[in-house]
Design a protein around this motif. Structure first.
Motif, PDB file in Angstrom:
ATOM      1  N   GLY A   3       0.841  -1.174   0.000  1.00 53.57           N
ATOM      2  CA  GLY A   3       0.000   0.000   0.000  1.00 53.57           C
ATOM      3  C   GLY A   3       0.885   1.235   0.000  1.00 53.57           C
ATOM      4  N   SER A   4       0.560   2.185   0.862  1.00 53.13           N
ATOM      5  CA  SER A   4       1.340   3.423   0.920  1.00 53.13           C
ATOM      6  C   SER A   4       2.383   3.408   2.028  1.00 53.13           C
ATOM      7  CB  SER A   4       0.392   4.608   1.146  1.00 53.13           C
ATOM      8  OG  SER A   4      -0.324   4.455   2.370  1.00 53.13           O
ATOM      9  N   GLU A  14       4.881   0.924  10.295  1.00 50.32           N
ATOM     10  CA  GLU A  14       3.927   1.662   9.473  1.00 50.32           C
ATOM     11  C   GLU A  14       2.760   0.777   9.036  1.00 50.32           C
ATOM     12  OE1 GLU A  14       5.781   3.834   6.296  1.00 50.32           O
ATOM     13  OE2 GLU A  14       7.539   4.334   7.521  1.00 50.32           O
ATOM     14  N   GLN A  15       2.993  -0.530   9.031  1.00 48.22           N
ATOM     15  CA  GLN A  15       1.923  -1.467   8.698  1.00 48.22           C
ATOM     16  C   GLN A  15       1.096  -1.755   9.954  1.00 48.22           C
ATOM     17  OE1 GLN A  15       1.125  -2.594   5.725  1.00 48.22           O
ATOM     18  NE2 GLN A  15       2.910  -1.723   4.656  1.00 48.22           N
ATOM     19  N   ALA A  52      -1.149  -9.548   0.676  1.00 52.08           N
ATOM     20  CA  ALA A  52      -1.055 -10.060   2.037  1.00 52.08           C
ATOM     21  C   ALA A  52      -1.948 -11.286   2.133  1.00 52.08           C
ATOM     22  CB  ALA A  52      -1.487  -9.002   3.040  1.00 52.08           C
ATOM     23  N   VAL A  53      -1.339 -12.467   2.313  1.00 49.83           N
ATOM     24  CA  VAL A  53      -2.115 -13.709   2.303  1.00 49.83           C
ATOM     25  C   VAL A  53      -2.524 -14.155   3.701  1.00 49.83           C
ATOM     26  CG1 VAL A  53      -1.267 -14.560   0.092  1.00 49.83           C
ATOM     27  CG2 VAL A  53       0.049 -15.016   2.162  1.00 49.83           C
ATOM     28  N   VAL A  54      -1.830 -13.671   4.738  1.00 53.24           N
ATOM     29  CA  VAL A  54      -2.247 -13.877   6.127  1.00 53.24           C
ATOM     30  C   VAL A  54      -1.919 -12.598   6.890  1.00 53.24           C
ATOM     31  CG1 VAL A  54      -2.163 -15.353   8.169  1.00 53.24           C
ATOM     32  CG2 VAL A  54      -1.531 -16.312   5.961  1.00 53.24           C
ATOM     33  N   THR A  55      -2.868 -12.139   7.700  1.00 55.53           N
ATOM     34  CA  THR A  55      -2.681 -10.867   8.406  1.00 55.53           C
ATOM     35  C   THR A  55      -2.881 -10.973   9.910  1.00 55.53           C
ATOM     36  OG1 THR A  55      -5.001 -10.251   8.065  1.00 55.53           O
ATOM     37  CG2 THR A  55      -3.428  -9.557   6.365  1.00 55.53           C
TER      38      THR A  55
END
Length: 304
Positions: A113-114, A152-153, A170-173
């Motif tokens: 993302g940003s 930042e994430q 992102a496959v797992v968060t």
């Protein structure tokens, strides 16, 4: 280390997977935190990271140990892509990179993302060329293994990168601190370590398993096994689907159902491991200050 003290047998099957006369060889001692071993069969060499010392090391049977790259941007985990190029996780620059055949560095991912990534930790490449890596915060928690910074994430993720299109997903968060990862031999399962207990003993010290759906998504996440000494960090599978994990007292081996079947005791805390040698039957072990190696009676599943 006396040979009789190396092995801890929890299941008779483990006896068929080890060479009882094999020695645990200390190939080098002088690291601050050894990590990320990767074998190059075409060059008959092993590379690994010495994270706090900002260097990547090389070992060859003929020449012994030398410095491969310094400074290293606090590199941690490594693997190779389908073309044999080195893929590296850099704590310092908070990015995933590829070393080209001419030695130049290509940045594969440094943002999602940003926002900047946390500190890519470990990485594997699937047979379709996609790159899967973990992104905990270890490299930004202090100035010892990277540069202190605020994340930042909002989450600490497992990512899938398509190097052809540049798509990063992102496959797992929902991990607390995702760490080592490895595919099963048929690539239908991805194993991912959660090493959050490294800084809080009440948090996970387990390895989770996920079904790989359509080669792109992960589903049915479940706890595969627990580490009973220390934490799981780097992990690998062999051709029979057994999983070999780093731990506080050495290397733990689990069968495909998650049952602990044996251990290889190592004098120092193990951070990571890989199968190498011409027949992929030598286990190289990065353990705190040292690089160890021991022959086993199984073959590692990773390619190339």
């Amino acid at each position: 280390m006396v040979e009789a003290d190396i092995y801890e047998i929890h299941d008779a099957r483990f006896r068929q997977m080890i060479v009882t006369s094999a020695r645990l060889d200390e190939l080098y001692s002088g690291c601050r935190w050894a990590e990320g071993p990767v074998w190059f069969n075409d060059a008959n060499q092993l590379l690994w990271s010495d994270i706090p010392n900002q260097r990547m090391m090389r070992w060859t049977p003929e020449g012994g140990v030398s410095v491969y790259r310094q400074p290293s941007n606090f590199t941690n985990g490594h693997t190779r892509d389908r073309q044999g190029r080195l893929i590296s996780c850099e704590h310092g620059m908070r990015r995933l990179t590829r070393t080209e055949v001419d030695g130049s560095i290509t940045v594969l991912a440094d943002r999602f993302g940003s926002a900047r990534l946390n500190s890519p930790n470990d990485v594997v490449v699937k047979s379709d060329g996609t790159i899967w890596f973990t992104d905990p915060t270890y490299g930004i928690m202090s100035d010892y293994e990277g540069y202190r910074a605020e994340p930042e994430q909002p989450t600490r993720n497992v990512y899938r990168l398509d190097p052809t299109t540049g798509e990063l997903a992102a496959v797992v968060t929902d991990f607390i601190q995702p760490n080592g990862l490895a595919f099963s031999p048929n690539e239908t399962t991805l194993y991912v370590a959660d090493s959050a207990a490294s800084h809080d003993e009440s948090l996970p010290r387990h390895i989770r398993a996920f079904d790989v759906v359509d080669g792109r998504r992960l589903a049915n996440g479940r706890v595969f096994c627990l580490i009973d000494n220390g934490i799981p960090d780097g992990i690998r599978t062999d051709v029979n689907g057994n999983l070999w994990s780093s731990a506080g007292d050495g290397v733990h081996c689990f069968d495909p159902t998650g049952k602990l079947i044996g251990k290889i005791r190592v004098p120092q805390t193990v951070a990571n491991l890989t199968f190498g040698g011409p027949k992929r039957n030598r286990l190289f072990i990065a353990a705190t200050r040292s690089l160890y190696a021991i022959y086993v009676a199984v073959t590692g599943s990773q390619l190339p």
